[in-house]
Scaffold this motif. Sequence first.
Motif, PDB file in Angstrom:
ATOM      1  N   LEU A 280       1.069  -1.176  -0.045  1.00 32.35           N
ATOM      2  CA  LEU A 280       0.119  -0.147   0.106  1.00 32.35           C
ATOM      3  C   LEU A 280       0.797   1.384   0.021  1.00 32.35           C
ATOM      4  CD1 LEU A 280      -2.485  -0.984   2.884  1.00 32.35           C
ATOM      5  CD2 LEU A 280      -2.599  -1.649   0.334  1.00 32.35           C
ATOM      6  N   THR A 281       2.135   1.043  -0.087  1.00 34.31           N
ATOM      7  CA  THR A 281       3.187   2.197  -0.168  1.00 34.31           C
ATOM      8  C   THR A 281       2.988   3.217  -1.182  1.00 34.31           C
ATOM      9  OG1 THR A 281       4.619   0.753  -1.173  1.00 34.31           O
ATOM     10  CG2 THR A 281       4.750   1.231   1.603  1.00 34.31           C
ATOM     11  N   HIS A 282       2.885   2.614  -2.324  1.00 31.58           N
ATOM     12  CA  HIS A 282       2.823   3.396  -3.797  1.00 31.58           C
ATOM     13  C   HIS A 282       3.791   4.450  -3.712  1.00 31.58           C
ATOM     14  CE1 HIS A 282       0.007   6.625  -2.339  1.00 31.58           C
ATOM     15  NE2 HIS A 282      -0.644   5.681  -1.626  1.00 31.58           N
ATOM     16  N   ASP A 283       4.837   3.920  -3.444  1.00 34.05           N
ATOM     17  CA  ASP A 283       6.122   5.013  -3.207  1.00 34.05           C
ATOM     18  C   ASP A 283       7.325   3.906  -4.186  1.00 34.05           C
ATOM     19  OD1 ASP A 283       8.610   6.201  -2.936  1.00 34.05           O
ATOM     20  OD2 ASP A 283       7.882   7.099  -1.133  1.00 34.05           O
ATOM     21  N   SER A 307      -2.513   4.461  -8.684  1.00 29.90           N
ATOM     22  CA  SER A 307      -3.258   4.656  -9.847  1.00 29.90           C
ATOM     23  C   SER A 307      -3.004   3.807 -11.294  1.00 29.90           C
ATOM     24  CB  SER A 307      -3.127   6.154 -10.335  1.00 29.90           C
ATOM     25  OG  SER A 307      -1.821   6.408 -10.818  1.00 29.90           O
ATOM     26  N   ARG A 308      -3.729   4.071 -12.331  1.00 28.26           N
ATOM     27  CA  ARG A 308      -3.482   3.153 -13.434  1.00 28.26           C
ATOM     28  C   ARG A 308      -2.083   3.504 -13.898  1.00 28.26           C
ATOM     29  NH1 ARG A 308      -7.387  -0.157 -14.195  1.00 28.26           N
ATOM     30  NH2 ARG A 308      -9.430   0.223 -13.553  1.00 28.26           N
ATOM     31  N   ARG A 309      -1.739   4.999 -13.684  1.00 29.41           N
ATOM     32  CA  ARG A 309      -0.533   5.385 -14.422  1.00 29.41           C
ATOM     33  C   ARG A 309       0.531   4.966 -13.593  1.00 29.41           C
ATOM     34  NH1 ARG A 309       0.952  12.108 -14.775  1.00 29.41           N
ATOM     35  NH2 ARG A 309       3.192  11.707 -15.447  1.00 29.41           N
ATOM     36  N   THR A 310       0.599   4.920 -12.135  1.00 27.15           N
ATOM     37  CA  THR A 310       1.400   4.164 -11.378  1.00 27.15           C
ATOM     38  C   THR A 310       1.777   2.680 -11.721  1.00 27.15           C
ATOM     39  OG1 THR A 310       0.919   5.826  -9.496  1.00 27.15           O
ATOM     40  CG2 THR A 310       2.136   3.865  -9.113  1.00 27.15           C
ATOM     41  N   ASN A 315       5.143  -1.429 -13.634  1.00 24.04           N
ATOM     42  CA  ASN A 315       5.687  -2.287 -14.452  1.00 24.04           C
ATOM     43  C   ASN A 315       6.799  -2.251 -15.253  1.00 24.04           C
ATOM     44  OD1 ASN A 315       3.403  -3.777 -13.512  1.00 24.04           O
ATOM     45  ND2 ASN A 315       1.942  -3.726 -15.182  1.00 24.04           N
ATOM     46  N   THR A 316       7.047  -0.932 -15.671  1.00 23.50           N
ATOM     47  CA  THR A 316       7.990  -0.633 -16.505  1.00 23.50           C
ATOM     48  C   THR A 316       9.464  -0.847 -15.868  1.00 23.50           C
ATOM     49  OG1 THR A 316       6.784   0.708 -18.172  1.00 23.50           O
ATOM     50  CG2 THR A 316       9.295   1.207 -18.016  1.00 23.50           C
ATOM     51  N   ARG A 317       9.296  -0.200 -14.553  1.00 26.51           N
ATOM     52  CA  ARG A 317      10.412  -0.524 -13.758  1.00 26.51           C
ATOM     53  C   ARG A 317      10.928  -1.899 -13.370  1.00 26.51           C
ATOM     54  NH1 ARG A 317      11.518   4.122 -10.607  1.00 26.51           N
ATOM     55  NH2 ARG A 317      10.359   6.051 -11.106  1.00 26.51           N
ATOM     56  N   LEU A 318       9.872  -2.711 -13.196  1.00 23.52           N
ATOM     57  CA  LEU A 318      10.048  -4.104 -12.939  1.00 23.52           C
ATOM     58  C   LEU A 318      10.583  -4.810 -14.047  1.00 23.52           C
ATOM     59  CD1 LEU A 318       6.612  -4.950 -10.682  1.00 23.52           C
ATOM     60  CD2 LEU A 318       9.013  -4.656  -9.960  1.00 23.52           C
ATOM     61  N   ILE A 328       5.349 -10.743 -13.535  1.00 25.35           N
ATOM     62  CA  ILE A 328       4.535  -9.377 -13.388  1.00 25.35           C
ATOM     63  C   ILE A 328       3.307  -9.581 -13.343  1.00 25.35           C
ATOM     64  CG2 ILE A 328       4.196  -6.944 -14.308  1.00 25.35           C
ATOM     65  CD1 ILE A 328       7.056  -7.064 -15.413  1.00 25.35           C
ATOM     66  N   SER A 329       2.745 -10.698 -14.346  1.00 20.23           N
ATOM     67  CA  SER A 329       1.176 -10.857 -14.335  1.00 20.23           C
ATOM     68  C   SER A 329       0.837 -11.301 -13.180  1.00 20.23           C
ATOM     69  CB  SER A 329       0.906 -11.898 -15.431  1.00 20.23           C
ATOM     70  OG  SER A 329       1.354 -13.200 -15.160  1.00 20.23           O
ATOM     71  N   ARG A 330       1.559 -11.880 -12.146  1.00 21.06           N
ATOM     72  CA  ARG A 330       1.030 -12.189 -10.962  1.00 21.06           C
ATOM     73  C   ARG A 330       0.574 -11.004 -10.111  1.00 21.06           C
ATOM     74  NH1 ARG A 330       4.700 -14.991  -7.464  1.00 21.06           N
ATOM     75  NH2 ARG A 330       2.953 -15.587  -6.196  1.00 21.06           N
ATOM     76  N   LEU A 331       1.021  -9.792 -10.169  1.00 16.91           N
ATOM     77  CA  LEU A 331       0.589  -8.745  -9.610  1.00 16.91           C
ATOM     78  C   LEU A 331      -0.689  -8.065  -9.625  1.00 16.91           C
ATOM     79  CD1 LEU A 331       1.496  -6.376  -7.730  1.00 16.91           C
ATOM     80  CD2 LEU A 331       2.225  -5.231  -9.839  1.00 16.91           C
ATOM     81  N   ARG A 332      -1.678  -8.133  -8.644  1.00 16.60           N
ATOM     82  CA  ARG A 332      -3.095  -7.418  -8.716  1.00 16.60           C
ATOM     83  C   ARG A 332      -2.725  -6.100  -8.591  1.00 16.60           C
ATOM     84  NH1 ARG A 332      -7.066 -11.306  -9.970  1.00 16.60           N
ATOM     85  NH2 ARG A 332      -6.110 -13.315  -9.997  1.00 16.60           N
ATOM     86  N   SER A 333      -2.973  -5.109  -9.488  1.00 16.73           N
ATOM     87  CA  SER A 333      -2.831  -3.865  -9.418  1.00 16.73           C
ATOM     88  C   SER A 333      -3.483  -3.108 -10.678  1.00 16.73           C
ATOM     89  CB  SER A 333      -1.315  -3.636  -9.370  1.00 16.73           C
ATOM     90  OG  SER A 333      -1.218  -2.139  -9.402  1.00 16.73           O
ATOM     91  N   PRO A 334      -4.297  -2.134 -10.176  1.00 18.27           N
ATOM     92  CA  PRO A 334      -4.543  -1.648  -8.948  1.00 18.27           C
ATOM     93  C   PRO A 334      -5.116  -2.511  -7.998  1.00 18.27           C
ATOM     94  CG  PRO A 334      -5.150   0.132 -10.564  1.00 18.27           C
ATOM     95  CD  PRO A 334      -4.748  -1.147 -11.304  1.00 18.27           C
TER      96      PRO A 334
END
Length: 394
Positions: A280-283, A307-310, A315-318, A328-334
Amino acid sequence: MQDIAEQLLAWHSSGRSFAVATVVGVSGSAPRDPGAALAVDASGEAIGSVSGGCVEGAVYELCQEAIASGRPVLEHFGYSDEDAFAVGLTCGGLLDVFVQPVTPGADPGLDAGITYIASGTPVALARVVDGPTGLLGATVAVTADTHHGSLSPAPTTTGALERAAVAEARAMLDAGRTGKLVLGLDGRPCDDAAQGTITFFVESYVPAPRMIVFGAIDFAAAVVKIGKFLGYRVTVCDARPVFATTRRFPDADEVVVDWPHRYLDSQLDRIDGRTVLCVLTHDAKFDIPLLERALRLPVGYVGAMGSRRTHRDRNTRLREIGLTDAEISRLRSPIGLDLGARTPEETAVSVAAEIVAHRRGGSCLPLSAGQGPIHHDLARSTPAPQATQATQAA
């Protein structure tokens, strides 16, 4: 039996006889999962539940009969709506209940199992619920490094059967699984119960699954509360000591001040396929090192707020640090389901709903929009009977 273990241990310690009725099989809209238990002592006191009220009366009588006769019994309830109403199983599902009398000191497997469960020691109870009459109710309590009880007194069994039962129960304990196990008399696994086979019901009693909430923000307090409600052991972790305090998160089992990725690295021996990670940090300075590790671990759920932008930037950074698209597909985001949530409490409900749906295989559609089984996880493992999916709970 875990929910009623304290009372069972009190009865057991006082030498009081009792009977335990356990749900060992369900189909359709049966109201309780396998492992749900009701117990009745010799004086008639009852604790627990196998159906949320549907067939409690009939099961109570079976428990009293088992105490009097000393014989276990496997009973089937429901199948069609007409039959279900006849026994009180109003939801129309199918419920298999195994009733076992317990006399303290008479069965080393049950004696050890009840003690282990009450003490919180991980243990799997493997009980014979279908097979030769002389073997019905035989119990082996299996821990990570030993076992108690034996199948050898029964003339129809071999040492191979007991070794196989112990090995399979230990594997189920390691995975935290509860369910049926069918073996041949020689210990070989079988697909279905048939003549010449033994059906065990293996109940794994393990510590509560973990939820780790990273980020000591206002939304985290609501997620902690609903995580506790769902039965998780909840930890809050944040690198900022001014925010990560027990005063702000009184419902958490523990609050840890540490960098999220470093704390996760220290917990590798305490997480498993049931573990839920809520980021939940979104940092980015916290998220990226943490998610780099989390998405490569065999945990049950990884969700991240933003957010969707975040999310796109994350994802790009990962990808830049080497994670694959599959990881990456395992990530539930948002994080969470689209409920239109705005408040922390509403957001926590959306997060909890996604966790449950992911765990149970739910479609996330309104129940009124479909005609299929309500309980998706049971439908995947057990063919549905002719019963209708009439109600969500009996």
